[in-house]
Motif scaffolding. Sequence first.
Motif, PDB file in Angstrom:
ATOM      1  N   ALA B  71     -10.189  -6.715   1.348  1.00  0.00           N
ATOM      2  CA  ALA B  71      -9.387  -8.047   0.776  1.00  0.00           C
ATOM      3  C   ALA B  71      -9.215  -8.285  -0.379  1.00  0.00           C
ATOM      4  N   ALA B  72     -10.072  -8.005  -1.477  1.00  0.00           N
ATOM      5  CA  ALA B  72     -10.263  -8.361  -2.940  1.00  0.00           C
ATOM      6  C   ALA B  72      -9.149  -6.929  -3.797  1.00  0.00           C
ATOM      7  N   ILE B  73      -8.953  -5.732  -2.672  1.00  0.00           N
ATOM      8  CA  ILE B  73      -8.205  -4.702  -3.883  1.00  0.00           C
ATOM      9  C   ILE B  73      -7.081  -4.889  -3.184  1.00  0.00           C
ATOM     10  N   SER B  74      -6.633  -5.965  -1.721  1.00  0.00           N
ATOM     11  CA  SER B  74      -5.279  -5.566  -1.241  1.00  0.00           C
ATOM     12  C   SER B  74      -4.744  -7.468  -2.597  1.00  0.00           C
ATOM     13  N   PHE B  75      -5.352  -7.871  -2.430  1.00  0.00           N
ATOM     14  CA  PHE B  75      -5.393  -9.422  -3.316  1.00  0.00           C
ATOM     15  C   PHE B  75      -4.367  -8.681  -4.624  1.00  0.00           C
ATOM     16  N   ALA B 160     -10.337  -5.868  -7.347  1.00  0.00           N
ATOM     17  CA  ALA B 160      -9.226  -6.506  -7.493  1.00  0.00           C
ATOM     18  C   ALA B 160      -8.214  -5.598  -9.012  1.00  0.00           C
ATOM     19  N   LEU B 161      -8.763  -5.978 -10.075  1.00  0.00           N
ATOM     20  CA  LEU B 161      -7.935  -5.475 -10.747  1.00  0.00           C
ATOM     21  C   LEU B 161      -8.066  -3.687 -10.992  1.00  0.00           C
ATOM     22  N   PHE B 162      -8.491  -2.819 -10.795  1.00  0.00           N
ATOM     23  CA  PHE B 162      -8.284  -1.725 -10.718  1.00  0.00           C
ATOM     24  C   PHE B 162      -6.950  -1.524  -9.557  1.00  0.00           C
ATOM     25  N   ALA B 163      -7.039  -2.197  -8.216  1.00  0.00           N
ATOM     26  CA  ALA B 163      -6.010  -1.955  -7.376  1.00  0.00           C
ATOM     27  C   ALA B 163      -4.655  -2.465  -8.457  1.00  0.00           C
ATOM     28  N   ALA B 164      -5.001  -3.688  -9.143  1.00  0.00           N
ATOM     29  CA  ALA B 164      -3.855  -4.449  -9.515  1.00  0.00           C
ATOM     30  C   ALA B 164      -2.995  -3.040 -10.384  1.00  0.00           C
ATOM     31  N   LEU B 169       1.473   0.970 -12.057  1.00  0.00           N
ATOM     32  CA  LEU B 169       1.631   2.144 -12.524  1.00  0.00           C
ATOM     33  C   LEU B 169       2.906   2.777 -11.443  1.00  0.00           C
ATOM     34  N   LEU B 170       2.015   2.480  -9.650  1.00  0.00           N
ATOM     35  CA  LEU B 170       3.013   3.074  -8.983  1.00  0.00           C
ATOM     36  C   LEU B 170       4.285   2.032  -8.492  1.00  0.00           C
ATOM     37  N   LEU B 177      -2.171   0.437  -2.010  1.00  0.00           N
ATOM     38  CA  LEU B 177      -2.951   0.525  -0.593  1.00  0.00           C
ATOM     39  C   LEU B 177      -3.319   1.618  -0.162  1.00  0.00           C
ATOM     40  N   SER B 178      -2.390   2.227  -0.231  1.00  0.00           N
ATOM     41  CA  SER B 178      -2.062   3.482   0.986  1.00  0.00           C
ATOM     42  C   SER B 178      -3.459   4.481  -0.208  1.00  0.00           C
ATOM     43  N   LEU B 179      -3.150   5.107  -1.446  1.00  0.00           N
ATOM     44  CA  LEU B 179      -4.209   5.528  -2.001  1.00  0.00           C
ATOM     45  C   LEU B 179      -5.443   4.657  -2.130  1.00  0.00           C
ATOM     46  N   ILE B 180      -5.440   4.289  -2.500  1.00  0.00           N
ATOM     47  CA  ILE B 180      -7.035   3.598  -2.067  1.00  0.00           C
ATOM     48  C   ILE B 180      -7.720   2.527  -1.262  1.00  0.00           C
ATOM     49  N   ILE B 181      -7.246   2.586  -0.745  1.00  0.00           N
ATOM     50  CA  ILE B 181      -8.277   1.566   0.676  1.00  0.00           C
ATOM     51  C   ILE B 181      -8.727   3.312   1.844  1.00  0.00           C
ATOM     52  N   PRO B 182      -7.682   4.369   1.954  1.00  0.00           N
ATOM     53  CA  PRO B 182      -8.510   5.531   2.077  1.00  0.00           C
ATOM     54  C   PRO B 182      -9.552   6.879   2.238  1.00  0.00           C
ATOM     55  N   PHE B 183      -9.082   5.939   0.134  1.00  0.00           N
ATOM     56  CA  PHE B 183     -10.111   6.887  -1.142  1.00  0.00           C
ATOM     57  C   PHE B 183     -11.411   6.626  -0.825  1.00  0.00           C
TER      58      PHE B 183
END
Lengths: 306, 249
Positions: B71-75, B160-164, B169-170, B177-183
Amino acid sequence: MTSIEVQALTKEFGTRRAVDDVTFRVLPGRVTGFLGPNGAGKSTTMRLVLGLDRPTSGTATIGGRAYVTLDEPLRHVGALLDAQAAHGSRSGRDHLRTLAASNRIPDRRVEEVLEQTGLASVARRRVKTYSLGMRQRLGIAAALLGDPGVVMLDEPSNGLDPEGIIWIRELLRRLAGEGRTVLVSSHLMNETASFADHLVVLGRGRLLADTPMREFIHARVRPGVRIRTTDPTALKSALARHGHDAVEHEDGHWTVQHTRVDEIGAIVSAARVPLLELATQEATLEQAYLDLTATETEFTAQPQEA
Amino acid sequence: MSSPPIPRSFAPVLRSEWLKIRTLRSLLGALLALFAATTAFSAIAGVSETSDPEFDPLFMALSGVGPGQIAAISFGAMAVSSEFHGGGLRLSLAAVPRRGRWFAAKLLAIGVPTLAVGLVTALAALVVGRAGLGDAASGLSTGEQTRGVIGCAVYLTLMALFAAGVATLLRSGVGALSLIIPFILVVSFVIGDAAGAGVADFLPDRAGQTVLYETPDRTLGPWTGLGVTALWTAAAVTAGAWSLRRRDA
């Protein structure tokens, strides 16, 4: 008030020159129509003025300053680039509030521009429920938010209903009347003719014209006279005696180029030619534009939507 | 990123970015999901088996972070990607043409709420987790629990900031999300299990989660682990900022 200055501006995307060494100024107190077919470089030029794209070479400034150096730029320049830019899940009011907050524009202005653009009654609805015309109005509301001296609108009449088109025409006239600098792009000739004082025309990224609209039209298209008669033979001979050449059209009316209705009226009346219709045929921006682009070989080689 | 003195006109930009987050229900929903998922999974973990020799009461109580971090990553990713709809970024950058300033405000508007919700979440997770574990968690010291709660909140904020950063970048939240979550769900698990220790301990999620253990048995200590995650975040954010500054909007 401030003008927009574009100086030797060039923008390349890969090998394609979207804007090719373009120089012009947009002056305050009048509406400047920004014409050209789709893909001529109008939107790219606007993005370059706003510092959103980096020019390959050349400069674009507002009152002598690069846009990116303006403090609280919405107070100087208001722009509509894309009506789809507002996030669909926000309400129209919240969308404007986020923009206002970033430039310390009071929330009172949000209510004012909502009122001014006729969106007050739908301000609390989410943007995804808006019609294209309403989104267009929201984009115009955002452009007016900071009460800017320079207003730049990319195809503002897209999606507007007839009432909206009249509204935008009057809005543009009023903004220019207040001494603001107004640049409005369009690919619709009749629409542009209804509000522009001055024209900047682009084709394939190059500047084709930068002239007052009246001058632009009259330099290319002479007005003519339209006539319908029950006695074409009498008409033709009467006109021929005075050195005029009448051309017949499919639906039976005749036109005489390069002359005025005062002159033709006197001739046909003296010759007692029976008339069903005698009218001035106004030169239109569309004709002038097509005349201009016809001389551009690139256009005729690859006709574009215009 | 370097930290120039905060200009006077930074506050309005920050206010605007915070308003953007507050006015999108999906973003508020992600923060709520962060709290709900973390505490719920910690509660479930609290009543699970405790006889495992590798059983760590602090990590067990905070294990809801595993699902909660999604959820934090999605945010973080969605807060950025909400700018990339139909030329929205152009509108934002026309309002705030200094892109570094705009991005800093965006990151702050993502980081601060995540940290705040993260603290509340970690505390709640610890309370419900401990309630379930009972005596098995009675050996936890105040210092360890404080470290766990603060570390957990900081970890969630960094993710969350990593995902941001990755989303910037992308230029795509879905892409990020499709990069980080499967990772996190697959790669990190597989490498972590296969390699045991060593390299895997330096992955962004595993490094940071060291802070959640009472007795970490990894290459990195609790705070150095969090520091490694911070480096990952810094790299992602720098890459995002670089892309934002360099590319046409």
